[in-house]
Design a protein around this motif. Structure first.
Motif, PDB file in Angstrom:
ATOM      1  N   PHE A 168      75.832  29.541  58.732  1.00 42.40           N
ATOM      2  CA  PHE A 168      74.920  28.440  58.972  1.00 42.40           C
ATOM      3  C   PHE A 168      74.719  27.614  57.720  1.00 42.40           C
ATOM      4  CE2 PHE A 168      73.397  31.964  61.776  1.00 42.40           C
ATOM      5  CZ  PHE A 168      74.111  31.526  62.873  1.00 42.40           C
ATOM      6  N   ALA A 169      75.469  27.921  56.678  1.00 39.65           N
ATOM      7  CA  ALA A 169      75.311  27.191  55.431  1.00 39.65           C
ATOM      8  C   ALA A 169      76.322  26.065  55.368  1.00 39.65           C
ATOM      9  CB  ALA A 169      75.487  28.124  54.240  1.00 39.65           C
ATOM     10  N   GLU A 170      76.065  25.145  54.462  1.00 41.45           N
ATOM     11  CA  GLU A 170      76.999  24.035  54.270  1.00 41.45           C
ATOM     12  C   GLU A 170      78.293  24.532  53.654  1.00 41.45           C
ATOM     13  OE1 GLU A 170      77.193  20.282  51.235  1.00 41.45           O
ATOM     14  OE2 GLU A 170      75.318  20.693  52.249  1.00 41.45           O
ATOM     15  N   LYS A 200      77.984  33.700  70.050  1.00 41.59           N
ATOM     16  CA  LYS A 200      78.733  32.992  69.013  1.00 41.59           C
ATOM     17  C   LYS A 200      78.252  33.315  67.607  1.00 41.59           C
ATOM     18  CE  LYS A 200      76.138  28.602  68.936  1.00 41.59           C
ATOM     19  NZ  LYS A 200      76.270  27.139  69.044  1.00 41.59           N
ATOM     20  N   ALA A 201      77.101  33.949  67.474  1.00 35.12           N
ATOM     21  CA  ALA A 201      76.614  34.332  66.148  1.00 35.12           C
ATOM     22  C   ALA A 201      75.607  35.463  66.306  1.00 35.12           C
ATOM     23  CB  ALA A 201      75.976  33.150  65.427  1.00 35.12           C
ATOM     24  N   ILE A 202      75.472  36.279  65.251  1.00 37.48           N
ATOM     25  CA  ILE A 202      74.539  37.403  65.263  1.00 37.48           C
ATOM     26  C   ILE A 202      73.705  37.385  63.991  1.00 37.48           C
ATOM     27  CG2 ILE A 202      75.751  38.994  66.799  1.00 37.48           C
ATOM     28  CD1 ILE A 202      77.208  40.093  64.370  1.00 37.48           C
ATOM     29  N   LYS A 240      59.196  37.474  72.074  1.00 39.60           N
ATOM     30  CA  LYS A 240      58.554  36.462  72.913  1.00 39.60           C
ATOM     31  C   LYS A 240      59.154  35.090  72.622  1.00 39.60           C
ATOM     32  CE  LYS A 240      55.777  39.634  74.453  1.00 39.60           C
ATOM     33  NZ  LYS A 240      56.001  40.227  75.787  1.00 39.60           N
ATOM     34  N   VAL A 241      60.393  34.930  73.003  1.00 36.88           N
ATOM     35  CA  VAL A 241      61.107  33.679  72.743  1.00 36.88           C
ATOM     36  C   VAL A 241      60.461  32.554  73.550  1.00 36.88           C
ATOM     37  CG1 VAL A 241      63.339  32.518  72.841  1.00 36.88           C
ATOM     38  CG2 VAL A 241      63.222  34.979  72.375  1.00 36.88           C
ATOM     39  N   PRO A 242      60.152  31.443  72.902  1.00 42.00           N
ATOM     40  CA  PRO A 242      59.532  30.321  73.624  1.00 42.00           C
ATOM     41  C   PRO A 242      60.356  29.900  74.835  1.00 42.00           C
ATOM     42  CG  PRO A 242      59.463  29.945  71.262  1.00 42.00           C
ATOM     43  CD  PRO A 242      60.312  31.156  71.466  1.00 42.00           C
ATOM     44  N   GLU A 243      59.677  29.579  75.905  1.00 42.96           N
ATOM     45  CA  GLU A 243      60.365  29.150  77.121  1.00 42.96           C
ATOM     46  C   GLU A 243      61.160  27.866  76.860  1.00 42.96           C
ATOM     47  OE1 GLU A 243      57.767  28.765  80.402  1.00 42.96           O
ATOM     48  OE2 GLU A 243      57.039  30.846  80.314  1.00 42.96           O
ATOM     49  N   ASN A 244      62.283  27.780  77.539  1.00 47.91           N
ATOM     50  CA  ASN A 244      63.132  26.582  77.494  1.00 47.91           C
ATOM     51  C   ASN A 244      63.687  26.295  76.098  1.00 47.91           C
ATOM     52  OD1 ASN A 244      62.570  26.097  80.270  1.00 47.91           O
ATOM     53  ND2 ASN A 244      60.628  25.118  79.674  1.00 47.91           N
ATOM     54  N   LEU A 245      63.760  27.333  75.236  1.00 44.17           N
ATOM     55  CA  LEU A 245      64.362  27.134  73.924  1.00 44.17           C
ATOM     56  C   LEU A 245      65.880  27.081  74.077  1.00 44.17           C
ATOM     57  CD1 LEU A 245      64.118  26.931  70.845  1.00 44.17           C
ATOM     58  CD2 LEU A 245      64.226  29.447  70.750  1.00 44.17           C
ATOM     59  N   ILE A 246      66.449  25.935  73.813  1.00 42.98           N
ATOM     60  CA  ILE A 246      67.901  25.738  73.940  1.00 42.98           C
ATOM     61  C   ILE A 246      68.404  24.980  72.718  1.00 42.98           C
ATOM     62  CG2 ILE A 246      67.893  25.774  76.463  1.00 42.98           C
ATOM     63  CD1 ILE A 246      67.987  22.713  76.403  1.00 42.98           C
ATOM     64  N   ASP A 247      69.695  24.763  72.692  1.00 43.69           N
ATOM     65  CA  ASP A 247      70.337  23.995  71.613  1.00 43.69           C
ATOM     66  C   ASP A 247      70.039  24.591  70.243  1.00 43.69           C
ATOM     67  OD1 ASP A 247      71.359  22.200  73.457  1.00 43.69           O
ATOM     68  OD2 ASP A 247      69.589  20.912  73.354  1.00 43.69           O
ATOM     69  N   VAL A 248      69.987  25.920  70.168  1.00 40.35           N
ATOM     70  CA  VAL A 248      69.741  26.589  68.891  1.00 40.35           C
ATOM     71  C   VAL A 248      71.031  26.618  68.078  1.00 40.35           C
ATOM     72  CG1 VAL A 248      69.057  28.732  67.772  1.00 40.35           C
ATOM     73  CG2 VAL A 248      67.870  27.964  69.846  1.00 40.35           C
ATOM     74  N   LYS A 249      70.905  26.257  66.841  1.00 36.17           N
ATOM     75  CA  LYS A 249      72.053  26.218  65.929  1.00 36.17           C
ATOM     76  C   LYS A 249      72.142  27.474  65.078  1.00 36.17           C
ATOM     77  CE  LYS A 249      73.805  23.424  62.056  1.00 36.17           C
ATOM     78  NZ  LYS A 249      73.523  22.244  61.204  1.00 36.17           N
ATOM     79  N   SER A 250      70.995  27.985  64.635  1.00 33.41           N
ATOM     80  CA  SER A 250      70.962  29.207  63.840  1.00 33.41           C
ATOM     81  C   SER A 250      69.586  29.828  63.935  1.00 33.41           C
ATOM     82  CB  SER A 250      71.325  28.928  62.378  1.00 33.41           C
ATOM     83  OG  SER A 250      70.334  28.139  61.750  1.00 33.41           O
ATOM     84  N   GLU A 304      69.441  24.452  57.235  1.00 32.08           N
ATOM     85  CA  GLU A 304      69.670  25.888  57.091  1.00 32.08           C
ATOM     86  C   GLU A 304      68.326  26.607  56.997  1.00 32.08           C
ATOM     87  OE1 GLU A 304      71.979  29.063  54.141  1.00 32.08           O
ATOM     88  OE2 GLU A 304      71.942  26.913  53.645  1.00 32.08           O
ATOM     89  N   ILE A 305      68.252  27.820  57.585  1.00 30.01           N
ATOM     90  CA  ILE A 305      67.046  28.630  57.486  1.00 30.01           C
ATOM     91  C   ILE A 305      67.427  30.060  57.130  1.00 30.01           C
ATOM     92  CG2 ILE A 305      65.562  27.281  59.013  1.00 30.01           C
ATOM     93  CD1 ILE A 305      66.369  29.089  61.307  1.00 30.01           C
ATOM     94  N   THR A 306      66.484  30.760  56.488  1.00 26.90           N
ATOM     95  CA  THR A 306      66.719  32.152  56.105  1.00 26.90           C
ATOM     96  C   THR A 306      65.383  32.883  56.069  1.00 26.90           C
ATOM     97  OG1 THR A 306      67.748  33.589  54.431  1.00 26.90           O
ATOM     98  CG2 THR A 306      66.565  31.652  53.627  1.00 26.90           C
TER      99      THR A 306
END
Length: 682
Positions: free
Chosen positions: A123-125, A218-220, A248-258, A297-299
């Motif tokens: 997920f890094a540049e 696609k990623a772990i 407790k994943v927020p409802e309708n959470l989509i298009d997650v990149k990382s 990017e997040i960590t």
């Protein structure tokens, strides 16, 4: 081509080549149906459809994906194999290179056959350069667990080393086709190219219980006792420890990149640069900064999360005290990676900073670090990979988890005592471990390819060459590297704590270095010696008649030879105890018995070699099995009990190294050396 091509130039060229994509639509597809395939080799950059060939079919697939045509979206991850110019981006320039090669026979950039298997960058540049770990092993990704490291090799297999207390290093047998790895506290995950996930290690909280039917991943991501899978459709699946309601994943959470995980928070970075965060903290401020956007990017750390924005600044939330103390005012940042209570970051000029707590020196970046291309922080340490594929580690290294193990094949003798030294069949020496007081990180040229025996201690390596001369390297704090001129045609050597023993060609013994306990004061009239063993502060000599002589420190009765000891064929000495192997295959032990290191197992026979560790003992039997007894706090005994196919042993500190029948070296237990400067050299 420069990895960081100017934005304007790139846009211009992309537009030009993009028109080429459209104008060549009919031609490319007809060519794909009629042309002969051009085979370049296996695992090629440019091989979009994974058929081990680079041909017009790949070109058509690549073109369809770039144009967003229906039926090509499933190539989202595989398309990274086509980053021909190695820019870290997928664009029309890559298409142009492929097209010129296939249609006109023009080679790829730099006229090389690009044979490094590539997978989608995490997920890094930055994209990690290939690390050549051994002659056969190329590493393309790392993951840092608690005192252990997992590496992904370019052949799709996985290696792990370090603290194996919970099975963290027990990579499942036959695991292959892996494209991504992740490590939590004591468990690890592997993503296979078919989109399925494999887990191993600690399962106390169900972190290794892969949800039934989990596919199209696609990623772990892993942290602490938690596991997360990011699916192709941009949704996520969470399992493991749920103490903070992370599932407790927020409802309708989509298009997650990382995704980033901490003990109390999960954060999801979306394709649009916005972040969603949830969890339940104890003593933490879970509220994400308002208006946070433009994130690339997040960590996640112990109980905090950091986000790197497009402008190179860092925003953090969670443990407010930690975030406000260490993570404020960071700028000009290119990539970030979090340990528990430190953050390591690559700056735009390739330099590295580490901020946070320094209990294990994890916040102290080594001086002279080259430009860094990829960084991996975890627990109390960091691994950094340079632009040329060199690996540097700092922070906690109690289990050698920060070091790449060298090519330990075709080994005929090994010595383990803080510093480890392996003598290979070709006479070369490999050294790894703690070189705390060495002036340089490389062996001197005198350690060529003509070594016949090698010995090591906490800070030193000493070797006998084929001509009988002796060479020494490492700390010289007590003169232990000042080999006496009187030593000629040495027959044997042994290295103790800051001193060395050697047998001269006439069967006498010479000692040099630390003599605080008289360990270098050789008994008068001692001769006809065939072997020596240097304990910490005492010495043992074996004579040709099978008798044993000792001198030096006797604080723990290590000089109290068992009455009537004779017919000895081999000896070993460690910190405060000694072992003797008798002609009949039995073992005798004496000295400090605090942890049972002198309690030779009843009925032990058929022994062909013995080795004494700091407070444990190891014996090799004639059938190639191993028996160990004494201190087992770090599994230095239980982990090798009954091990088969062994041809040599070396116990040191609280660990044991063994040479297997195939000439490879395996390590069990823990290394004595802690944080100091470590080496990986040939």
């Amino acid at each position: 081509m420069n990895m960081y091509l100017g934005r304007g130039k790139k846009i211009f060229l992309s537009v030009v080549v993009g028109s080429m994509l459209l104008s060549s639509f009919t031609f490319v597809n007809s060519f794909a149906a009629t042309s002969e395939e051009t085979i370049l080799g296996e695992g090629l950059i440019g091989d979009v459809n994974d058929d081990s060939k680079v041909n017009s079919i790949d070109l058509a697939c690549f073109r369809g994906y770039l144009l967003g045509m229906p039926g090509y979206s499933n190539l989202k991850d595989k398309i990274w194999a086509a980053d021909v110019d190695e820019s870290g981006e997928i664009n029309a320039l890559d298409f142009a290179y492929m097209r010129k090669f296939i249609l006109k026979g023009e080679m790829f950039p730099k006229e090389k056959n690009l044979s490094n298997i590539r997978h989608a960058p995490k997920f890094a540049e930055t994209t990690m350069p290939v690390v050549k770990a051994t002659e056969k092993d190329n590493v393309i990704d790392f993951s840092c667990g608690y005192q252990y490291t997992v590496a992904l090799k370019d052949d799709g297999t996985v290696a792990a080393w370090g603290n194996d207390l919970k099975g963290s290093c027990q990579v499942p047998s036959g695991l292959k086709d892996v494209v991504d790895i992740a490590s939590g506290l004591w468990h690890s995950l592997a993503l296979k190219k078919d989109g399925t996930v494999v887990a191993w290690g600690d399962n106390s909280f169900g972190e290794c219980d892969i949800p039934e039917g989990l596919t199209n991943v696609k990623a772990i991501i892993a942290k602490s006792h938690l596991s997360v899978a990011l699916k192709e459709d941009g949704t996520i699946v969470v399992w493991g420890d749920n103490v903070s309601n992370q599932d407790k994943v927020p409802e309708n959470l989509i298009d997650v990149k990382s995704v980033a995980i901490s003990d109390t928070i999960i954060a999801a970075l979306k394709e649009d640069g916005y972040v969603v965060s949830w969890g339940k903290g104890y003593g933490t401020d879970l509220k994400m900064p308002e208006g946070l956007k433009g994130v690339k990017e997040i960590t996640g750390g112990a109980n905090w999360v950091a986000a790197l924005k497009e402008d190179g600044t860092v925003v953090a939330w969670g443990d407010s005290d930690f975030c406000n103390t260490y993570l404020k005012d960071l700028s000009d940042i290119k990539a970030i990676s979090a340990g528990w209570y430190h953050l390591s970051a690559i700056k735009n000029d390739g330099s590295v900073i580490s901020v946070g707590l320094g209990t294990y020196n994890q916040n102290k970046v080594p001086a002279g670090l080259p430009k860094i291309a990829a960084i991996f922080a975890g627990d109390n340490r960091t691994l950094a990979v340079s632009e040329t594929g060199e690996v540097t580690g700092w922070g906690d290294n109690a289990f050698l988890q920060n070091q790449l193990f060298p090519d330990l094949s075709n080994v005929k003798q090994v010595s383990f005592a803080g510093l480890s030294a392996a003598l290979k069949e070709d006479g070369s020496v490999v050294v790894w471990g703690n070189n705390r007081d060495a002036e340089t990180e490389t062996l001197p040229e005198t350690f060529g390819s003509d070594i016949k025996k090698v010995g090591s201690a906490v800070c030193n390596v000493v070797a006998i060459k084929e001509d009988g001369s002796v060479v020494a390297w490492g700390s010289n704090s007590r003169g232990q590297c000042d080999v006496p001129e009187s030593l000629k045609n040495a027959l044997d050597i042994s290295v103790g704590f800051e001193y060395v023993l050697a047998i001269n060609e006439d069967g006498t013994v010479i000692g040099w270095g630390n003599n605080d306990y008289g360990q270098c004061t050789i008994p008068e009239d001692l001769n006809d010696v065939k072997a020596v063993a240097a304990g910490r502060n005492f010495a043992v000599a074996l004579k040709n008649d099978g008798t044993v002589v000792e001198w030096g420190n006797n604080e723990y009765s290590q000089l109290s030879l068992p009455e009537g000891l004779s017919n000895v064929v081999s000896i070993s000495a460690s910190s405060e105890h000694a072992l003797a192997l008798k002609e009949d295959g039995t073992v005798v032990a004496w000295g400090n018995n605090r942890d049972g290191e002198c309690n030779v197992p009843e009925g032990l026979t058929g022994v062909v070699a013995v080795s004494a560790g700091m407070s444990h003992s190891v014996a090799l039997k004639c059938d190639g099995t191993v028996v160990a007894w004494g201190n087992d706090y770090f599994q230095q005994c239980s982990s090798i009990q009954g091990l088969k196919g062994v041809k040599a042993i070396s116990a040191g500190g609280v660990g044991t190294e063994v040479i297997m029948d195939d000439g490879t070296v395996q390590f069990y237990g823990k290394d004595m050396g802690l944080i100091y400067k470590n080496i990986w050299i040939k």
